[in-house]
Scaffold this active site. Structure first.
Site, PDB file in Angstrom:
ATOM      1  N   GLY A 107     -33.031  10.201 -28.857  1.00  0.00           N
ATOM      2  CA  GLY A 107     -32.901   9.896 -30.281  1.00  0.00           C
ATOM      3  C   GLY A 107     -32.286   8.668 -30.397  1.00  0.00           C
ATOM      4  O   GLY A 107     -32.473   7.562 -29.628  1.00  0.00           O
ATOM      5  N   HIS A 114     -38.693   3.109 -29.937  1.00  0.00           N
ATOM      6  CA  HIS A 114     -39.035   4.187 -29.858  1.00  0.00           C
ATOM      7  C   HIS A 114     -40.483   4.396 -30.919  1.00  0.00           C
ATOM      8  O   HIS A 114     -41.305   5.104 -30.434  1.00  0.00           O
ATOM      9  CB  HIS A 114     -38.084   5.164 -30.562  1.00  0.00           C
ATOM     10  CG  HIS A 114     -36.986   5.093 -29.670  1.00  0.00           C
ATOM     11  ND1 HIS A 114     -35.633   4.635 -30.107  1.00  0.00           N
ATOM     12  CD2 HIS A 114     -36.473   6.076 -28.426  1.00  0.00           C
ATOM     13  CE1 HIS A 114     -34.798   4.895 -29.376  1.00  0.00           C
ATOM     14  NE2 HIS A 114     -35.453   5.758 -28.141  1.00  0.00           N
TER      15      HIS A 114
END
Ligand code: PAF
Length: 261
Positions: free
Chosen positions: A16, A22
């Site tokens: 996360g 990402h």
């Protein structure tokens, strides 16, 4: 147990606190798979007792939005109790886990190998995506998949960088503004050493020594800065099939980076 995926599924394993790095992995997965799954799990097993598990940046709502905007179909965000209902069997990848990040963070790669194997077994991806930012992690996952004959195709993508060269990392959020201003020197130093290596005027050992000193003078507490083989991560004097790897503390924040040659 039936995995989440049917057919062509790409998995992006994450903890996360998404940044552009990402999102690049998610977009690559989106471009190559029918279904894209992102796992979002801050894995306690890969944090040492005195590390930042409790303060690791978490922002699930924002992460869910960003994943959706990147075309992700499934977010797998299990609670810790579901992944580790009791003390877990762990996986130890030998040799390449015992140096660099492995010796600075004892047990870290057992935690990574264990969670990655669990995620592969639960999600059953055909493709999995990781960033070269964590170069040693990439090689550990590669060994894990080879040694255990895992049926997954691994993809390693280039490190996403800020405009000033700093490698994107969720932990950059810990840097004070003064530290943030200094942080790009880490990558700039790797680029400088790489250029000098290519010029072949000074020995790798003296270039590395100079680079460590110059980072220390700039306020970095250098843990290692080495030229290593991409095969086994052992120090090498040969730029061929090698990488420069660095870990240094800036205040309380530990930064890592690398440059493949
Ligand atoms: O790189 C990370 O974010 C983690 O180490 C990973 C691969 C998701 C395993 O927890």
């Amino acid at each position: 147990m039936v995995g989440l995926g049917g057919g062509d599924l790409g998995l992006v394993p994450t903890m996360g606190a998404f940044h552009e790095g990402h999102l690049l992995l998610m977009r690559a997965a989106r471009g190559a798979n029918k279904t894209v799954c992102v796992s979002l799990f801050v894995n306690p097993l890969q944090f040492g007792a005195h590390e930042d598990l409790d303060r690791y940046p978490r922002n699930e709502e924002r992460d869910f939005d960003l994943a959706e905007q990147s075309g992700v179909d499934i977010i797998f965000a299990p609670p810790v109790q579901e992944m580790y209902p009791r003390q877990s069997t762990t996986i130890h990848v030998p040799e390449i886990t015992e140096i660099w990040e492995g010796s600075a963070r004892r047990g870290h790669f057992d935690g990574v190998a264990t969670i990655v194997a669990k995620l592969f077994n639960i999600v059953r991806p055909r493709h999995a995506y990781f960033g070269w930012k964590d170069l040693q992690q990439c090689l550990v996952v590669k060994r894990l998949a080879e040694d255990l004959n895992l049926l997954v195709e691994l993809h390693f993508l280039e490190t996403a960088r800020e405009r000033d060269g700093l490698a994107m990392s969720s932990r950059n959020a810990y840097l004070s503004s003064e530290e943030r201003a200094k942080a790009p020197r880490l990558y700039a130093t790797l680029v400088h050493v790489a250029e000098q290596l290519h010029r072949n005027e000074l020995s790798p050992a003296s270039l590395l020594r100079e680079a460590r000193t110059s980072l220390s003078v700039s306020g970095f507490d250098v843990q290692y800065l080495e030229l290593v083989s991409m095969e086994d991560l052992r120090p090498t004097g040969m730029p061929k099939n090698s990488a420069l790897i660095v870990a240094a503390r800036l205040g309380t924040t530990r930064l890592i980076d690398n440059l493949r040659l």
